[in-house]
Design a protein around this motif. Structure first.
Motif, PDB file in Angstrom:
ATOM      1  N   PHE A  17       0.944  -1.204   0.044  1.00 48.90           N
ATOM      2  CA  PHE A  17      -0.054  -0.112   0.143  1.00 48.90           C
ATOM      3  C   PHE A  17       0.786   1.222  -0.041  1.00 48.90           C
ATOM      4  O   PHE A  17       0.307   2.388  -0.138  1.00 48.90           O
ATOM      5  CB  PHE A  17      -0.901   0.023   1.225  1.00 48.90           C
ATOM      6  CG  PHE A  17      -2.044  -0.960   0.883  1.00 48.90           C
ATOM      7  CD1 PHE A  17      -2.196  -1.896  -0.055  1.00 48.90           C
ATOM      8  CD2 PHE A  17      -2.738  -1.321   2.271  1.00 48.90           C
ATOM      9  CE1 PHE A  17      -3.252  -2.724  -0.087  1.00 48.90           C
ATOM     10  CE2 PHE A  17      -3.946  -2.184   2.092  1.00 48.90           C
ATOM     11  CZ  PHE A  17      -4.270  -2.829   0.954  1.00 48.90           C
ATOM     12  N   GLY A  18       2.204   1.015   0.194  1.00 48.08           N
ATOM     13  CA  GLY A  18       3.014   2.254   0.184  1.00 48.08           C
ATOM     14  C   GLY A  18       3.704   2.466  -1.139  1.00 48.08           C
ATOM     15  O   GLY A  18       3.353   2.049  -1.989  1.00 48.08           O
ATOM     16  N   ASP A  19       4.806   3.052  -0.803  1.00 46.31           N
ATOM     17  CA  ASP A  19       5.694   3.476  -2.152  1.00 46.31           C
ATOM     18  C   ASP A  19       6.626   2.513  -2.500  1.00 46.31           C
ATOM     19  O   ASP A  19       7.205   2.697  -3.605  1.00 46.31           O
ATOM     20  CB  ASP A  19       6.328   4.907  -1.841  1.00 46.31           C
ATOM     21  CG  ASP A  19       5.181   5.955  -1.764  1.00 46.31           C
ATOM     22  OD1 ASP A  19       4.273   5.827  -2.269  1.00 46.31           O
ATOM     23  OD2 ASP A  19       5.594   7.018  -1.075  1.00 46.31           O
ATOM     24  N   ASP A  20       7.007   1.642  -1.594  1.00 50.56           N
ATOM     25  CA  ASP A  20       8.198   0.577  -2.125  1.00 50.56           C
ATOM     26  C   ASP A  20       7.662  -0.603  -2.699  1.00 50.56           C
ATOM     27  O   ASP A  20       6.617  -1.332  -2.018  1.00 50.56           O
ATOM     28  CB  ASP A  20       8.728   0.038  -0.432  1.00 50.56           C
ATOM     29  CG  ASP A  20       9.677  -1.001  -0.844  1.00 50.56           C
ATOM     30  OD1 ASP A  20      10.191  -1.138  -2.033  1.00 50.56           O
ATOM     31  OD2 ASP A  20      10.520  -1.207   0.079  1.00 50.56           O
ATOM     32  N   ASP A  21       7.778  -0.604  -4.077  1.00 54.01           N
ATOM     33  CA  ASP A  21       7.490  -2.102  -4.747  1.00 54.01           C
ATOM     34  C   ASP A  21       8.431  -2.963  -4.955  1.00 54.01           C
ATOM     35  O   ASP A  21       8.487  -3.354  -6.051  1.00 54.01           O
ATOM     36  CB  ASP A  21       6.670  -1.443  -6.134  1.00 54.01           C
ATOM     37  CG  ASP A  21       7.753  -0.646  -7.004  1.00 54.01           C
ATOM     38  OD1 ASP A  21       8.911  -0.628  -6.567  1.00 54.01           O
ATOM     39  OD2 ASP A  21       7.347  -0.176  -8.069  1.00 54.01           O
ATOM     40  N   GLY A  22       9.375  -3.021  -4.319  1.00 51.91           N
ATOM     41  CA  GLY A  22      10.530  -3.959  -4.382  1.00 51.91           C
ATOM     42  C   GLY A  22      10.166  -5.156  -3.706  1.00 51.91           C
ATOM     43  O   GLY A  22       8.931  -5.320  -3.281  1.00 51.91           O
ATOM     44  N   PRO A  23      11.066  -6.132  -3.584  1.00 51.68           N
ATOM     45  CA  PRO A  23      10.867  -7.209  -3.155  1.00 51.68           C
ATOM     46  C   PRO A  23      10.684  -7.330  -1.507  1.00 51.68           C
ATOM     47  O   PRO A  23      10.718  -6.486  -0.835  1.00 51.68           O
ATOM     48  CB  PRO A  23      12.156  -7.951  -3.357  1.00 51.68           C
ATOM     49  CG  PRO A  23      13.266  -7.009  -3.359  1.00 51.68           C
ATOM     50  CD  PRO A  23      12.659  -6.128  -3.849  1.00 51.68           C
ATOM     51  N   TYR A  24       9.966  -8.580  -1.058  1.00 50.31           N
ATOM     52  CA  TYR A  24       9.741  -8.861   0.363  1.00 50.31           C
ATOM     53  C   TYR A  24      10.373 -10.201   0.724  1.00 50.31           C
ATOM     54  O   TYR A  24      10.090 -11.363  -0.079  1.00 50.31           O
ATOM     55  CB  TYR A  24       8.366  -8.787   0.647  1.00 50.31           C
ATOM     56  CG  TYR A  24       8.036  -8.939   1.977  1.00 50.31           C
ATOM     57  CD1 TYR A  24       8.238  -8.036   3.093  1.00 50.31           C
ATOM     58  CD2 TYR A  24       7.843 -10.412   2.476  1.00 50.31           C
ATOM     59  CE1 TYR A  24       8.172  -8.515   4.537  1.00 50.31           C
ATOM     60  CE2 TYR A  24       7.681 -10.802   3.920  1.00 50.31           C
ATOM     61  CZ  TYR A  24       7.770  -9.807   4.839  1.00 50.31           C
ATOM     62  OH  TYR A  24       7.529 -10.271   6.114  1.00 50.31           O
ATOM     63  N   GLU A  25      11.233 -10.260   1.669  1.00 51.14           N
ATOM     64  CA  GLU A  25      11.995 -11.526   1.896  1.00 51.14           C
ATOM     65  C   GLU A  25      11.484 -12.017   3.464  1.00 51.14           C
ATOM     66  O   GLU A  25      12.269 -11.261   4.218  1.00 51.14           O
ATOM     67  CB  GLU A  25      13.302 -11.602   1.759  1.00 51.14           C
ATOM     68  CG  GLU A  25      13.760 -11.254   0.134  1.00 51.14           C
ATOM     69  CD  GLU A  25      13.326 -12.588  -0.581  1.00 51.14           C
ATOM     70  OE1 GLU A  25      13.276 -13.807   0.237  1.00 51.14           O
ATOM     71  OE2 GLU A  25      13.319 -12.575  -1.689  1.00 51.14           O
ATOM     72  N   GLY A  26      10.543 -12.829   3.650  1.00 53.37           N
ATOM     73  CA  GLY A  26      10.281 -13.239   4.822  1.00 53.37           C
ATOM     74  C   GLY A  26      10.906 -14.647   5.313  1.00 53.37           C
ATOM     75  O   GLY A  26      10.857 -15.265   4.211  1.00 53.37           O
ATOM     76  N   ARG A  27      10.297 -15.322   6.345  1.00 54.71           N
ATOM     77  CA  ARG A  27      10.702 -16.630   6.685  1.00 54.71           C
ATOM     78  C   ARG A  27       9.648 -17.419   5.779  1.00 54.71           C
ATOM     79  O   ARG A  27       9.787 -18.618   5.275  1.00 54.71           O
ATOM     80  CB  ARG A  27      10.400 -16.760   8.003  1.00 54.71           C
ATOM     81  CG  ARG A  27      10.811 -18.343   8.337  1.00 54.71           C
ATOM     82  CD  ARG A  27      10.462 -18.569   9.768  1.00 54.71           C
ATOM     83  NE  ARG A  27      10.634 -19.840  10.112  1.00 54.71           N
ATOM     84  CZ  ARG A  27      10.563 -20.364  11.409  1.00 54.71           C
ATOM     85  NH1 ARG A  27      10.302 -19.751  12.336  1.00 54.71           N
ATOM     86  NH2 ARG A  27      10.663 -21.828  11.481  1.00 54.71           N
ATOM     87  N   TYR A  28       8.357 -17.050   5.691  1.00 54.49           N
ATOM     88  CA  TYR A  28       7.278 -17.872   5.061  1.00 54.49           C
ATOM     89  C   TYR A  28       6.773 -17.167   3.879  1.00 54.49           C
ATOM     90  O   TYR A  28       6.330 -17.923   2.915  1.00 54.49           O
ATOM     91  CB  TYR A  28       6.082 -17.849   5.960  1.00 54.49           C
ATOM     92  CG  TYR A  28       6.346 -18.393   7.294  1.00 54.49           C
ATOM     93  CD1 TYR A  28       6.426 -19.849   7.378  1.00 54.49           C
ATOM     94  CD2 TYR A  28       6.585 -17.486   8.612  1.00 54.49           C
ATOM     95  CE1 TYR A  28       6.814 -20.362   8.820  1.00 54.49           C
ATOM     96  CE2 TYR A  28       6.771 -18.271   9.807  1.00 54.49           C
ATOM     97  CZ  TYR A  28       6.993 -19.535   9.621  1.00 54.49           C
ATOM     98  OH  TYR A  28       7.208 -20.182  11.023  1.00 54.49           O
ATOM     99  N   TYR A  29       7.053 -16.165   3.615  1.00 53.45           N
ATOM    100  CA  TYR A  29       6.664 -15.355   2.225  1.00 53.45           C
ATOM    101  C   TYR A  29       7.631 -14.436   1.553  1.00 53.45           C
ATOM    102  O   TYR A  29       8.568 -13.880   2.188  1.00 53.45           O
ATOM    103  CB  TYR A  29       5.358 -14.367   2.364  1.00 53.45           C
ATOM    104  CG  TYR A  29       4.151 -15.155   3.015  1.00 53.45           C
ATOM    105  CD1 TYR A  29       3.452 -15.881   2.349  1.00 53.45           C
ATOM    106  CD2 TYR A  29       3.853 -14.694   4.453  1.00 53.45           C
ATOM    107  CE1 TYR A  29       2.283 -16.469   2.877  1.00 53.45           C
ATOM    108  CE2 TYR A  29       2.728 -15.439   5.164  1.00 53.45           C
ATOM    109  CZ  TYR A  29       1.991 -15.955   4.075  1.00 53.45           C
ATOM    110  OH  TYR A  29       1.022 -16.787   4.810  1.00 53.45           O
TER     111      TYR A  29
END
Length: 212
Positions: free
Chosen positions: A70-82
Motif C-alpha cells: 500500500f506504500g511507495d516501496d514496490d521492491g521485493p519482500y523476503e520473509g521466512r514464510y513469504y
C-alpha cells in the motif's frame, strides 16, 4: 467478513483484493485480519493447518507485506514464510486503508496491534462484565508504551456475540465499554430475519449508542 485469517489468502493477493475494493468503493475499504483459528473450515477447504505460533508469525509478515504494497516501496519482500519478487500494487488504494487486527492474545496478537494496527477487535462476552476487555486494553496500552506508539492512535472495537434487545437496555449494557474507551461495537444477527434485525438496530440502537 469482519476479520479474515492468514490461512485463507496469500498476502500479496489479499493486498490486491483490498486495494481494488478500495478503488471500487470510493475509498471505503478496511482490512480486518487475524491469525485464524477455525481448523474445521480450513481442513474442509483443503487449506493447510499451521500451528498457532506459525499462524502468528505469518500474520506479522502479512501485515508487513500489506503495508509495503500500500506504500511507495514496490521492491521485493523476503520473509521466512513469504517471498515476493515485487510488491507492486496497481492501482493503489485511494487513501490509507485502516487495518484492524482481530484477537486478544496478550503476548503476540496485541503486540502486533500496537506495532502495525489501526484498530483492535476484542471479544466481549455477554454476562461476564467488562473486566476481560478492560484487561486486554491494559495489555495493549503496555505494548504501545513498549514500542513507542501512542495508545490513543488505535481504535478500540469489540465483537458482541449475544442478543441485542431493542428496548433501550442494550445502550445501558454498552455504556461501561464506552467508559473504557471502546469506539465501536460490532453485532451479529441472532435471528433468521436479518433485515428486521438491521431495521431494529437503526430504529432503536444506533442513535443512542452513538451518543455514548
Amino acid at each position: 467478513m469482519l476479520v479474515t485469517g492468514v490461512p485463507y489468502r496469500h498476502p500479496g493477493l489479499l493486498a490486491k483484493i483490498v486495494a481494488t475494493l478500495d478503488v471500487l468503493s470510493g475509498g471505503r475499504a478496511a482490512l480486518g485480519i487475524g491469525a485464524g483459528w477455525y481448523e474445521r473450515e480450513q481442513r474442509g477447504l483443503g487449506l493447510p493447518v499451521w500451528p498457532a505460533g506459525e499462524r502468528l508469525a505469518r500474520l506479522e509478515e502479512t501485515l508487513q507485506i500489506v503495508a509495503q504494497m500500500f506504500g511507495d516501496d514496490d521492491g521485493p519482500y523476503e520473509g521466512r514464510y513469504y517471498q515476493l519478487a515485487e510488491t507492486l500494487c496497481s492501482p493503489k488504494p485511494l487513501g490509507p486503508v485502516p487495518v484492524m487486527v482481530g484477537g486478544g492474545g496478550e503476548r503476540k496478537t496485541l503486540r502486533l496491534v500496537a506495532t502495525y494496527g489501526d484498530a483492535c477487535n476484542l471479544f466481549a462476552q455477554p454476562g461476564h462484565g467488562t473486566e476481560g476487555v478492560a484487561h486486554k486494553l491494559d495489555v495493549l496500552h503496555a505494548h504501545c508504551d513498549d514500542v513507542g506508539r501512542p495508545y490513543e492512535e488505535i481504535r478500540k472495537t469489540i465483537l458482541w456475540n449475544g442478543p441485542v434487545p431493542f428496548d433501550g437496555s442494550f445502550t445501558d449494557t454498552l455504556a461501561p465499554y464506552a467508559e473504557l474507551g471502546v469506539d465501536e461495537v460490532f453485532v451479529m444477527p441472532m435471528e433468521a430475519d436479518v433485515v428486521a434485525f438491521a431495521r431494529g438496530l437503526v430504529d432503536h440502537v444506533v442513535e443512542p449508542a452513538a451518543a455514548l
